[in-house]
Motif scaffolding. Sequence first.
Motif, mmCIF file in Angstrom:
data_model
loop_
_atom_site.group_PDB
_atom_site.id
_atom_site.type_symbol
_atom_site.label_atom_id
_atom_site.label_comp_id
_atom_site.label_asym_id
_atom_site.label_seq_id
_atom_site.Cartn_x
_atom_site.Cartn_y
_atom_site.Cartn_z
ATOM 1 N N ARG A 245 0.794 -1.100 0.056
ATOM 2 C CA ARG A 245 -0.046 0.014 -0.762
ATOM 3 C C ARG A 245 1.261 1.476 0.142
ATOM 4 N NH1 ARG A 245 -4.378 0.508 4.618
ATOM 5 N NH2 ARG A 245 -2.375 0.600 5.688
ATOM 6 N N ASN A 246 2.064 1.304 0.763
ATOM 7 C CA ASN A 246 3.195 2.386 0.789
ATOM 8 C C ASN A 246 3.450 2.759 -0.932
ATOM 9 O OD1 ASN A 246 2.363 2.453 3.393
ATOM 10 N ND2 ASN A 246 3.774 1.850 4.185
ATOM 11 N N LEU A 247 4.091 1.817 -1.090
ATOM 12 C CA LEU A 247 4.764 2.014 -2.528
ATOM 13 C C LEU A 247 3.501 2.136 -3.949
ATOM 14 C CD1 LEU A 247 6.933 -1.719 -2.881
ATOM 15 C CD2 LEU A 247 7.888 1.091 -2.461
ATOM 16 N N GLU A 248 2.296 1.392 -3.593
ATOM 17 C CA GLU A 248 1.453 2.186 -4.607
ATOM 18 C C GLU A 248 1.368 4.036 -4.215
ATOM 19 O OE1 GLU A 248 -2.238 -0.237 -3.821
ATOM 20 O OE2 GLU A 248 -1.266 -1.631 -4.701
ATOM 21 N N GLY A 249 0.595 3.944 -2.988
ATOM 22 C CA GLY A 249 0.626 5.478 -2.788
ATOM 23 C C GLY A 249 2.002 6.124 -2.857
ATOM 24 N N CYS A 250 3.347 6.377 -3.015
ATOM 25 C CA CYS A 250 4.300 7.160 -3.647
ATOM 26 C C CYS A 250 4.711 6.930 -4.739
ATOM 27 C CB CYS A 250 5.215 6.662 -2.474
ATOM 28 S SG CYS A 250 6.436 5.599 -2.855
ATOM 29 N N LEU A 251 5.308 5.442 -5.332
ATOM 30 C CA LEU A 251 5.566 5.370 -6.449
ATOM 31 C C LEU A 251 4.618 6.582 -7.927
ATOM 32 C CD1 LEU A 251 7.405 1.922 -6.492
ATOM 33 C CD2 LEU A 251 8.372 4.060 -6.315
ATOM 34 N N PRO A 252 3.670 6.181 -7.932
ATOM 35 C CA PRO A 252 3.238 6.989 -8.872
ATOM 36 C C PRO A 252 2.964 8.706 -8.922
ATOM 37 C CG PRO A 252 0.934 5.803 -8.388
ATOM 38 C CD PRO A 252 2.597 5.364 -7.004
ATOM 39 N N VAL A 253 3.500 9.094 -7.124
ATOM 40 C CA VAL A 253 3.754 10.420 -7.954
ATOM 41 C C VAL A 253 4.929 10.877 -7.690
ATOM 42 C CG1 VAL A 253 3.799 12.464 -5.762
ATOM 43 C CG2 VAL A 253 2.250 10.640 -5.113
ATOM 44 N N ILE A 254 5.859 10.067 -7.230
ATOM 45 C CA ILE A 254 7.203 10.030 -7.602
ATOM 46 C C ILE A 254 7.931 10.019 -9.327
ATOM 47 C CG2 ILE A 254 9.561 9.765 -6.815
ATOM 48 C CD1 ILE A 254 8.306 8.746 -3.919
ATOM 49 N N ALA A 255 7.754 8.820 -9.176
ATOM 50 C CA ALA A 255 8.014 7.994 -10.282
ATOM 51 C C ALA A 255 8.043 9.100 -11.945
ATOM 52 C CB ALA A 255 7.628 7.006 -11.229
ATOM 53 N N PRO A 256 6.882 9.458 -12.352
ATOM 54 C CA PRO A 256 7.270 10.636 -13.314
ATOM 55 C C PRO A 256 7.988 11.893 -12.914
ATOM 56 C CG PRO A 256 4.710 10.117 -12.374
ATOM 57 C CD PRO A 256 5.937 9.846 -11.235
ATOM 58 N N HIS A 257 8.562 12.441 -11.758
ATOM 59 C CA HIS A 257 9.801 13.230 -11.898
ATOM 60 C C HIS A 257 11.086 12.810 -12.099
ATOM 61 C CE1 HIS A 257 6.056 16.292 -11.007
ATOM 62 N NE2 HIS A 257 5.619 15.355 -10.168
ATOM 63 N N ILE A 258 11.166 11.572 -12.601
ATOM 64 C CA ILE A 258 12.873 11.237 -12.207
ATOM 65 C C ILE A 258 12.763 10.306 -13.477
ATOM 66 C CG2 ILE A 258 14.303 9.582 -11.212
ATOM 67 C CD1 ILE A 258 12.707 10.812 -8.555
ATOM 68 N N ASP A 259 14.031 10.998 -14.088
ATOM 69 C CA ASP A 259 14.183 10.496 -15.870
ATOM 70 C C ASP A 259 15.084 8.501 -15.131
ATOM 71 O OD1 ASP A 259 12.899 12.460 -17.058
ATOM 72 O OD2 ASP A 259 15.445 12.544 -16.998
ATOM 73 N N GLU A 260 15.649 8.663 -14.102
ATOM 74 C CA GLU A 260 15.776 7.204 -13.714
ATOM 75 C C GLU A 260 15.767 6.959 -12.028
ATOM 76 O OE1 GLU A 260 20.041 6.257 -15.239
ATOM 77 O OE2 GLU A 260 20.129 7.653 -16.485
ATOM 78 N N PHE A 261 15.756 6.008 -12.334
ATOM 79 C CA PHE A 261 14.851 5.707 -10.850
ATOM 80 C C PHE A 261 15.432 3.856 -10.204
ATOM 81 C CE2 PHE A 261 10.862 5.870 -7.408
ATOM 82 C CZ PHE A 261 12.092 6.860 -7.022
ATOM 83 N N LEU A 262 16.680 3.972 -9.550
ATOM 84 C CA LEU A 262 17.132 2.686 -8.786
ATOM 85 C C LEU A 262 16.058 2.867 -7.389
ATOM 86 C CD1 LEU A 262 19.088 0.752 -8.469
ATOM 87 C CD2 LEU A 262 20.849 2.660 -7.187
ATOM 88 N N ILE A 263 15.585 1.238 -6.760
ATOM 89 C CA ILE A 263 14.760 1.411 -6.386
ATOM 90 C C ILE A 263 15.414 0.034 -5.684
ATOM 91 C CG2 ILE A 263 12.648 0.750 -5.594
ATOM 92 C CD1 ILE A 263 10.889 1.178 -7.598
ATOM 93 N N LEU A 264 16.063 0.448 -4.461
ATOM 94 C CA LEU A 264 16.624 -0.836 -3.279
ATOM 95 C C LEU A 264 15.966 -1.732 -2.273
ATOM 96 C CD1 LEU A 264 19.970 0.283 -3.796
ATOM 97 C CD2 LEU A 264 19.091 -1.473 -5.121
ATOM 98 N N GLN A 265 15.865 -2.238 -1.560
ATOM 99 C CA GLN A 265 14.889 -2.763 -1.055
ATOM 100 C C GLN A 265 16.524 -4.043 0.188
ATOM 101 O OE1 GLN A 265 12.214 -6.175 -0.958
ATOM 102 N NE2 GLN A 265 12.708 -7.404 0.157
ATOM 103 N N THR A 266 16.043 -3.321 1.499
ATOM 104 C CA THR A 266 17.019 -3.354 2.717
ATOM 105 C C THR A 266 16.494 -4.761 2.735
ATOM 106 O OG1 THR A 266 15.438 -2.807 4.286
ATOM 107 C CG2 THR A 266 17.322 -1.473 3.461
#
Length: 152
Positions: A15-36
Amino acid sequence: MLIYNENAGNGKLERNLEGCLPVIAPHIDEFLILQTKEKGDACRFCLEFGEDMDVVFVLGGDGTVHECINGLSPLRRRPLFGILPGGTCNDFSRTLKIPQNVRQAAEALMARFVQLILDRPITTIFPIFGEWGLFQMHQAILMSRKKAGSER
């Protein structure tokens, strides 16, 4: 770069990823996503990739935020840093008056991030939520630890 802790927030990761990724991704050309996966990963990711990033978002709780700050602090070129509260308590983000709804936090971050990119070069840590220096960050961390009862 987005660093997230899948164990933070009592199973609300999807739910948290669904909340933030659609807002952030359109503003960033390359996006590195890393899981701890284990303690120390967030710090290591910041040390390894931080200087190459324009912005680092952390989706997690106080522990993940703390690791990221420790990983970004020694860098010569620090990226912008944004907290997406995804933990159980989120004391650090509450202290900074960050919206506790992940989507609202992402919207606030992106509004400020876009303005900062237009206004000036990226050279300082924590400019998204005020011009914090290392002393103020340290004080906020100590206050958070005192509240939790673990002054280290």
